[in-house]
Each structure stands twice: as structure tokens, then as C-alpha cells.
Design a protein around this motif. Sequence first.
Motif, PDB file in Angstrom:
ATOM      1  N   SER A 199      36.150  87.332   6.005  1.00  0.00           N
ATOM      2  CA  SER A 199      36.320  86.319   7.051  1.00  0.00           C
ATOM      3  C   SER A 199      37.134  86.858   8.228  1.00  0.00           C
ATOM      4  N   ILE A 200      38.146  87.688   7.928  1.00  0.00           N
ATOM      5  CA  ILE A 200      38.932  88.292   9.002  1.00  0.00           C
ATOM      6  C   ILE A 200      38.060  89.255   9.803  1.00  0.00           C
ATOM      7  N   ALA A 201      37.185  89.975   9.102  1.00  0.00           N
ATOM      8  CA  ALA A 201      36.265  90.888   9.793  1.00  0.00           C
ATOM      9  C   ALA A 201      35.276  90.120  10.670  1.00  0.00           C
ATOM     10  N   VAL A 202      34.791  88.980  10.175  1.00  0.00           N
ATOM     11  CA  VAL A 202      33.854  88.158  10.948  1.00  0.00           C
ATOM     12  C   VAL A 202      34.538  87.646  12.216  1.00  0.00           C
ATOM     13  N   ILE A 203      35.783  87.222  12.073  1.00  0.00           N
ATOM     14  CA  ILE A 203      36.549  86.789  13.246  1.00  0.00           C
ATOM     15  C   ILE A 203      36.606  87.920  14.268  1.00  0.00           C
ATOM     16  N   GLY A 204      36.935  89.115  13.802  1.00  0.00           N
ATOM     17  CA  GLY A 204      37.017  90.254  14.709  1.00  0.00           C
ATOM     18  C   GLY A 204      35.690  90.597  15.343  1.00  0.00           C
ATOM     19  N   LEU A 205      34.614  90.504  14.567  1.00  0.00           N
ATOM     20  CA  LEU A 205      33.286  90.830  15.084  1.00  0.00           C
ATOM     21  C   LEU A 205      32.873  89.877  16.203  1.00  0.00           C
ATOM     22  N   PHE A 206      33.045  88.588  15.973  1.00  0.00           N
ATOM     23  CA  PHE A 206      32.659  87.616  16.995  1.00  0.00           C
ATOM     24  C   PHE A 206      33.631  87.631  18.168  1.00  0.00           C
ATOM     25  N   ASN A 207      34.838  88.093  17.920  1.00  0.00           N
ATOM     26  CA  ASN A 207      35.798  88.150  19.010  1.00  0.00           C
ATOM     27  C   ASN A 207      35.441  89.235  20.019  1.00  0.00           C
ATOM     28  N   ILE A 208      34.723  90.245  19.581  1.00  0.00           N
ATOM     29  CA  ILE A 208      34.284  91.271  20.532  1.00  0.00           C
ATOM     30  C   ILE A 208      33.441  90.617  21.627  1.00  0.00           C
ATOM     31  N   ALA A 209      32.476  89.806  21.202  1.00  0.00           N
ATOM     32  CA  ALA A 209      31.638  89.109  22.179  1.00  0.00           C
ATOM     33  C   ALA A 209      32.458  88.098  22.978  1.00  0.00           C
ATOM     34  N   GLY A 210      33.381  87.415  22.304  1.00  0.00           N
ATOM     35  CA  GLY A 210      34.181  86.399  22.976  1.00  0.00           C
ATOM     36  C   GLY A 210      35.070  86.963  24.062  1.00  0.00           C
ATOM     37  N   THR A 211      35.739  88.087  23.772  1.00  0.00           N
ATOM     38  CA  THR A 211      36.627  88.670  24.770  1.00  0.00           C
ATOM     39  C   THR A 211      35.850  89.290  25.929  1.00  0.00           C
ATOM     40  N   LEU A 212      34.714  89.903  25.622  1.00  0.00           N
ATOM     41  CA  LEU A 212      33.890  90.458  26.700  1.00  0.00           C
ATOM     42  C   LEU A 212      33.374  89.349  27.614  1.00  0.00           C
ATOM     43  N   THR A 213      32.976  88.235  26.992  1.00  0.00           N
ATOM     44  CA  THR A 213      32.515  87.093  27.786  1.00  0.00           C
ATOM     45  C   THR A 213      33.641  86.534  28.634  1.00  0.00           C
ATOM     46  N   ALA A 214      34.839  86.430  28.052  1.00  0.00           N
ATOM     47  CA  ALA A 214      36.001  85.919  28.795  1.00  0.00           C
ATOM     48  C   ALA A 214      36.331  86.834  29.969  1.00  0.00           C
ATOM     49  N   GLY A 215      36.274  88.155  29.740  1.00  0.00           N
ATOM     50  CA  GLY A 215      36.529  89.091  30.824  1.00  0.00           C
ATOM     51  C   GLY A 215      35.505  88.964  31.942  1.00  0.00           C
ATOM     52  N   TYR A 216      34.239  88.781  31.561  1.00  0.00           N
ATOM     53  CA  TYR A 216      33.173  88.619  32.551  1.00  0.00           C
ATOM     54  C   TYR A 216      33.362  87.326  33.359  1.00  0.00           C
ATOM     55  N   LEU A 217      33.651  86.229  32.644  1.00  0.00           N
ATOM     56  CA  LEU A 217      33.808  84.948  33.327  1.00  0.00           C
ATOM     57  C   LEU A 217      35.093  84.886  34.144  1.00  0.00           C
ATOM     58  N   GLY A 218      36.108  85.646  33.703  1.00  0.00           N
ATOM     59  CA  GLY A 218      37.405  85.583  34.372  1.00  0.00           C
ATOM     60  C   GLY A 218      37.371  86.039  35.816  1.00  0.00           C
ATOM     61  N   LYS A 219      36.417  86.874  36.177  1.00  0.00           N
ATOM     62  CA  LYS A 219      36.346  87.324  37.568  1.00  0.00           C
ATOM     63  C   LYS A 219      35.469  86.403  38.421  1.00  0.00           C
ATOM     64  N   ARG A 220      34.830  85.432  37.772  1.00  0.00           N
ATOM     65  CA  ARG A 220      33.908  84.539  38.488  1.00  0.00           C
ATOM     66  C   ARG A 220      34.377  83.089  38.539  1.00  0.00           C
ATOM     67  N   TYR A 221      35.208  82.701  37.586  1.00  0.00           N
ATOM     68  CA  TYR A 221      35.643  81.305  37.516  1.00  0.00           C
ATOM     69  C   TYR A 221      37.164  81.214  37.396  1.00  0.00           C
ATOM     70  N   THR A 222      37.681  80.034  37.618  1.00  0.00           N
ATOM     71  CA  THR A 222      39.120  79.813  37.560  1.00  0.00           C
ATOM     72  C   THR A 222      39.635  80.042  36.140  1.00  0.00           C
ATOM     73  N   LYS A 223      40.572  80.956  36.009  1.00  0.00           N
ATOM     74  CA  LYS A 223      41.041  81.364  34.685  1.00  0.00           C
ATOM     75  C   LYS A 223      41.703  80.232  33.920  1.00  0.00           C
ATOM     76  N   LYS A 224      42.445  79.367  34.606  1.00  0.00           N
ATOM     77  CA  LYS A 224      43.154  78.307  33.879  1.00  0.00           C
ATOM     78  C   LYS A 224      42.184  77.320  33.241  1.00  0.00           C
ATOM     79  N   TYR A 225      41.056  77.071  33.882  1.00  0.00           N
ATOM     80  CA  TYR A 225      40.067  76.155  33.301  1.00  0.00           C
ATOM     81  C   TYR A 225      39.344  76.807  32.123  1.00  0.00           C
TER      82      TYR A 225
END
Length: 414
Positions: A267-293
Motif C-alpha cells: 500500500s505504501i508503494a501504491v501511494i508512491g506510485l500514484f504520487n509520481i503522477a500526482g506531483t507531476l500533474t501538480a507541477g504542470y498545473l502550478g504554472k498555469r493556475y493559481t497555486k492556492k486554489y
Amino acid sequence: MQSAKAPLITPVLIAGCAVLMISFAIRASFGVFQIPIASEFGWLRADFSLAIAIQNLAWGIGQPLFGAMAERFGDRKAIILGALMYALGLVLSAYAVTPGQHQLLAILVGFGIAGTGFGVILAIVGRAASAENRSMALGIATAAGSAGQVFGAPTAEWLLQSYSWQTVFMIFAVVILTTLAALPFLRSPQLASKQELEESLGTVLVRAFKDPSYTLIFLGFFSCGYQLAFITAHFPAFVTELCSPIDAGSMLSNIGVTTTSALGAVSIAVIGLFNIAGTLTAGYLGKRYTKKYLLFGIYVGRTIAAALFILLPITPVSVLVFSAIMGSLWLATVPLTSGLVAHIYGIRYMGTLYGVVFLSHQIGGFLGVWLGGKMYDLNGDYTLVWWIGVGVGAFSALVHLPIRERVMPVGQAA
């Protein structure tokens, strides 16, 4: 000035990712040692939990210190010191036989994580990236930490099948020293403006501390640390004890996951695996949308996921679904929070300013881990601690809404 067409993938980014991956692989594995160590010595669950909690707190205290050290004496010296402290803490912990010894040595390990973790490495990556690439670069570096989590806990679980926990600690001590091979590549140009360079660290800290937005960022990061540290430290044991059995012939059974103990590590590995996509998505969106929202949405998502998980029956399927959802939101806060700090206050002292904010994260982490063990010993389960996590998650979501996401001119107080 860097060109707007500056490359995203650079030697600095790759080297930083390697350091974070190894550092976080080891850090994410400590929850797997909960039951083996407590069983060997006959300790209460709170005893080793307190050691992990102290480790998180020491990591938080060490983060601004290592950030300031890197900015004063050089990034590589800070990383060398961090790696040596990390390795020494693991080696000495392998010989520790009392809760007090583990708890004391956890300070050394925590400082080691600080020297090889987000505060120092993200500051290097942030300075080396162009303004256009910075949010995405921070997302990639954060995702590398998640990649370490994918194999850290399962590797520890696999090693424990053949070796004692003491030997595994020694193996990890050697592994963390391999991060020093990345040092020649960790060179970042100084991209701060002339005005930023002329400002002292003390001036910048005072300016930030007077800004209500910085206080809100600090407070908002608390629940992130609480939730992540609690789950990292206690979720494997939680799943081992409370999840319904894995059916013979199921997909999990067919791939070798036949016990709830193995599922806890997976389960910890699954969290880490999906977090790769989550953090990359957050980084991509962070330059296009308001970070606080974006941060508001992440904390709302975590709150809903945690509430539903504890209310519904805990089965292998629900464990994996929750791990996937939580993983998608896991460290997605890091590129957005660090990017928010860099955007508002500049990159000259980003390591220290983010380090101070990260202290809030680790205070939350200390409480999440320690309360998890304490409440388990008192009540025999983690229910109350889980609901506290739901509450602080909702608090963090709301706290981000009033943040003023604008660049603060050099020398201007809030």
C-alpha cells in the motif's frame, strides 16, 4: 538570465532526483519496522512510534538549518553532512536496544533526512530552472521522492524476510552514502536579482514573518505532515491488523501478496506510485493556475478520501483504492507550496524560507506519528487519530483561501 527555451531536463535536475529518490526510499520504509522491532523487544506500539515522530520533528527543525547552511557554505557541503548523519544514525540505531536509544538516534536520522531532502534539493532545482520551467521541475523532483517510496517499503519488507532488522538498517546506511556520487552534478547558477542578492537572510525572514500569507502557508502545511507521517508510520500495521484476509486465487494472491502484512507494505508503494503522477500533474498545473486554489482542492480531496475510507469496511480493494487516491494527492502539495514561496518571496533564500514552512509540516508529522502510537496503546485502534487527520485536512483547505498570491517587491513589508 536564462532563455525562455531553457531545457527542462538538466544534469542538476537528474542528480537532485537521484538524491531524493534514495533518501525518501529509506525514510518511507520505517513504518515496516514497527511490528518487528516492537515484537523483538516487547515494546508498546508508542515506543517506536515516538522514535519515528522524533525523527519527523528533527527533520523539520533541521530543514531551515540545512537550508541556511547551504545558502551560506554551499549546497554540496550541506548534502555531505546530511548523508553522513543519516548513515551514522542508521548504523547506531542497529545497535540500539531501548526505546530511549532509538528515540535519541532518531534525531540524527531526522537531521540526515533534512540534509538530503526537499529543503536543500528543491532549492537547488528551483534556482537551476528557468521561471517557466520551475513549477514543473519542482514537480519532477518531488515525484522522484515518490518513486523512492514505491520501492522503499517493499524492499525493506523483502529484506526482512532474509535478514534481521539490524542488518537492514546497516544496508540502508551504505545505500544513503551512494547519494554522494551525485554531488558533482549539483551545481546551480545564481538566478536571484541584484536586489535579492543585496538583501540579508535576516531581512528576508522578517519580511516574510510579517506577511500574513506566509503565516497561512505555514499553518496550512501542518495537516500535510500530520496525514503523511501518520500513514507512512502506521498504515502498514493498520492494514496488517484490520484489513479483511486476502482471498486465495485473487489478483493480489496471484502476484504473491498473500498476507495483510505484505499488503501493508504494498500500500505504501501504491501511494508512491500514484504520487509520481500526482506531483507531476501538480507541477504542470502550478504554472498555469493559481497555486492556492490547487492546494485547497488537494486538501479537500484528502479529507473526503480519508473520511470515506474509515467509514467503509476495510478490505484489500478499499486499501488499494484509498492508497491510489491518497497517493495522487500525497506530495502534490510540495511543488505547489515550495513554488508559492519562491513566487512570493524570491529564490535567493528559498531553501531557508521553505525550510521554515516545512517545520510546520514536520510538527504535524510528529503529532501524527506519536498520537498514532499513543492512541493505539490506549484504545487498541487508530480511529480517533484518523478523524483528527480528517479535521486538520479540512482546516488546511480553508486556510489557503485568503493567501495573497502575488510577488512581494524586495524590501517591502506586508
